[in-house]
Design an enzyme around this catalytic site. Sequence first.
Site, short mmCIF file in Angstrom:
data_model
loop_
_atom_site.label_atom_id
_atom_site.label_comp_id
_atom_site.label_asym_id
_atom_site.label_seq_id
_atom_site.Cartn_x
_atom_site.Cartn_y
_atom_site.Cartn_z
N LYS A 53 -6.14 48.97 20.88
CA LYS A 53 -6.86 48.72 19.61
C LYS A 53 -8.08 47.84 19.88
O LYS A 53 -9.16 48.07 19.32
CB LYS A 53 -5.93 48.05 18.59
N GLN A 97 0.91 43.12 14.49
CA GLN A 97 1.63 44.20 15.16
C GLN A 97 3.13 44.11 14.90
O GLN A 97 3.72 43.04 15.03
CB GLN A 97 1.33 44.14 16.67
N ASP A 120 -3.90 47.58 7.73
CA ASP A 120 -2.74 48.44 8.04
C ASP A 120 -2.27 49.18 6.79
O ASP A 120 -1.51 50.14 6.88
CB ASP A 120 -1.58 47.56 8.55
N1 GUN Z 1 3.84 49.21 15.10
C1 GUN Z 1 3.93 50.55 15.25
N2 GUN Z 1 2.96 51.16 14.54
C2 GUN Z 1 2.25 50.19 13.93
C3 GUN Z 1 1.12 50.19 13.07
O1 GUN Z 1 0.57 51.23 12.70
N3 GUN Z 1 0.68 48.96 12.66
C4 GUN Z 1 1.30 47.82 13.05
N4 GUN Z 1 0.81 46.68 12.58
N5 GUN Z 1 2.34 47.78 13.84
C5 GUN Z 1 2.81 48.96 14.27
#
Ligand code: GUN
Length: 298
Positions: A53, A97, A120
């Site tokens: 990311k 995350q 998100d």
């Molecule tokens: N963990 C797995 N997929 C995601 C996501 O799309 N966003 C976040 N914040 N954590 C994740």
Amino acid sequence: MTAQIIDGKKIAAEIQEELTGRIARITDGGSPPGLAVVLVGEDPASVSYVTAKERDCEKVGIRSFDMRLPESTTETELLELVDRLNGDDQVDGILVQLPLPKHVDSNRVLQRIDPAKDVDGFHPLSLGRMMLGLPSLLPCTPHGVVQMLTRTGHDPSGKNVVIIGRSNIVGKPLASLLTLKQAGGNATVTVCHSRTPEIASHTRNADIVIAAIGSARFLTADMVKPGVVVIDVGVNRVDDPTAKRGYRLVGDVDYDAVAEKASAITPVPGGVGPMTRTMLLHNTVIAAERRRNFTEAS
Ligand code: GUN
């Protein structure tokens, strides 16, 4: 039948290209869009997602703020960090995350994020607005899946769609998006999960199957009808002594066999993953535009 391979990397690159002008306009206004990425602990899969990311941000000109905290971080400390990021003018988007360590209540942390910075799309306000069809920051994986379908000529409107998996971050919001009375929606959606008897009896009637359960190669060829469109959200590590890292990534779909029957299918890797990451960039741009009172924010 030779299935069309829905190339997530290519579609993601197109969307990133579409974002460049908007990012330049924001940056020319004084400061680039900013994304804070919070990672607690050292789960290897999370570390690799977060690193990817941050790399994506750098590529398109979004400033990323890398917040890596030890596994022992308390809920109070994490809430204080979220408060600080909520108040930081350079930060347009906040991503925490998941999964968080067991001693932290994820819902409390996600609900603490300012909805204006909720890139998100996991805050109850964001989810509620999405469900009502109001403008909102959409959860990245569900939005990425809809973009993959619509941009490759597989409009879900009027189709029988079966989603396998009812998670808060994929299955449930995706079902909601696909049933909206708007572009990318208008589908008839069935959500199957661990308590669904005879999942195959549902998937065999589906025009589109979306697998999001986190079980390697769960969807087999006998579970789908010829010509089905298959979207594989799963990312599972399976042991592979011949691979350099000792493991290989496979999806929730038994790819080779299902591809023989399907009219279109997404690969793993190179399918949904790059789309999820790109929709995060998209949300960060929208959040930055809204915070600067720019007009066009879609
Ligand atoms: N963990 C797995 N997929 C995601 C996501 O799309 N966003 C976040 N914040 N954590 C994740």
